[in-house]
Write an enzyme that holds these catalytic residues in place. Sequence first.
Site, PDB file in Angstrom:
ATOM      1  N   GLU A  21       0.829  -1.214   0.000  1.00 15.82           N
ATOM      2  CA  GLU A  21       0.000   0.000   0.000  1.00 15.82           C
ATOM      3  C   GLU A  21       0.862   1.263   0.000  1.00 15.82           C
ATOM      4  OE1 GLU A  21      -3.773   0.088   0.379  1.00 15.82           O
ATOM      5  OE2 GLU A  21      -3.740  -2.036  -0.169  1.00 15.82           O
TER       6      GLU A  21
ATOM      7  N   HIS B   3      -4.064   1.427   7.455  1.00 14.76           N
ATOM      8  CA  HIS B   3      -2.688   1.760   7.057  1.00 14.76           C
ATOM      9  C   HIS B   3      -1.970   2.262   8.306  1.00 14.76           C
ATOM     10  CE1 HIS B   3      -4.351   2.768   2.805  1.00 14.76           C
ATOM     11  NE2 HIS B   3      -3.733   1.604   2.749  1.00 14.76           N
TER      12      HIS B   3
ATOM     13  N   CYS C 116      -3.064  11.250   3.810  1.00 16.11           N
ATOM     14  CA  CYS C 116      -3.403  10.317   2.718  1.00 16.11           C
ATOM     15  C   CYS C 116      -3.355  11.019   1.377  1.00 16.11           C
ATOM     16  CB  CYS C 116      -4.820   9.786   2.874  1.00 16.11           C
ATOM     17  SG  CYS C 116      -5.103   8.817   4.328  1.00 16.11           S
TER      18      CYS C 116
END
Length: 440
Positions: free
Chosen positions: A175, A247, A368
């Site tokens: 990721e 995450h 993000c």
Amino acid sequence: MSTAREVNFDGLIGPSHNYGGMSAGNLASAKNEGDLSNPREAALQGLEKMRLLVRAGFTQGILPPLPRPNFDLLVSAGFGGSDAEIIEAAAKQAPQLLKAAYSASSMWAANAATVSPSADTGDGRLHLTATNLSTMLHRSTEHPDTTATLLSIFEDEGRFGVHGALPAHADFADEGAANHVRLCGEHGGPGVELFVYGREAGESTVGFPARQTRLASESIARAHHLAPDHTVFARQARAAIEAGAFHNDVVCVGTLDTLFFHELAFEDTKATLAAVRRAGEGRFELKPVMVPQAEVPVEDAITSYLFNSQLLQWPGEDRLVLLAPMETQETESTRRFCERMVAGNGPIGRVQYVDVRQSMRNGGGPACLRLRVVMTDEEISSAHQGVMLDEAKIDALQDIVSRTYRDRLSPADLADPALASECRIAREALLEALDLSGLI
Ligand code: SUG
């Protein structure tokens, strides 16, 4: 030591931004499934965040939205005919797939790639590996277009190494920068790269998915020619994933010598800090700032997104600035924690709040939305200049957004074939403004 600075490349929120409820383990995405979104407001909020940093004197870049809907995905699933026929049939027979094809998820640029600055790499080039995002269907289709975008921006092979995504298998689940922190004394000096993974390759876990494997992290470190002595692999706490930290950047952020993290972020906090200290010996003195569970329960950390903030060396300020979402100010425990923290004499001296609510409702905070790339002056000038922002370019992009984006979108609206041409028109205008028409 060469001088270098952190350049943030923010993902420009695309015209199909909607609340699809597609990310298991991401509590905000599940909670807001099916709600009306406002793509125009979302993109304007993102651009205002970029403007704030440009005004403060930061170098700010941007990544354009990917082509949506993703017709390749729909054609792979057996749909055919004209664009309108494909959309109409998919809306009837496979609405979940149509949602995936329309996802604007590339806005979360922290998941676009993992980046190692040239000061850390054996061959002296800046390396970027596009992320396979293999855990979630709607995200797993991003990487071919992301790789093309990165190649257009970081074209000079003498300075940049752009790598395609790892194999699309669960053992290589990756990721990107959301599970990676670089620590150092100065941006241009050699640092320590901390990779955070949620499971081993081949290990099955119960509960919410662990989206990063140790094998994926190790593969990237090898491809980037990182020195093993200055690279750390740490396991994310299962408790954090189960609480909704899909995450690591939901419970941890770091820059320079400062690591700001929640008590429950790592499986073994003591060992992680000791490994970072060892790896950083002679390079920098680690300043850990741990937020105790007793002061900020992990659930509050996740709803407020305290850690999904940008931690910045603000021009003209002695201590670091935490650029946090408004939700951190609205959550009592995190607001209080921030007040106490800045009143003390630790490395973080100010907290500034920004409004990125449209993205937040899908689980994406300020951190993000950006991909950090530490770059030397030479690297900055050899990158594609069309994506480097000043206020005039932000005005021009906001103009396009205001003209071409809808201000309300529900998942049911994805069945409207007119939306597909609106998305194409908007993207083409944006690419032109960024001098990236080659990506059309
Ligand atoms: O992968 N949300 C994204 C949020 C990514 C946040 N990024 C970082 N933490 N760096 C995700 O879960 C939701 C889309 C939807 O449900 O429509 C989504 O994909």
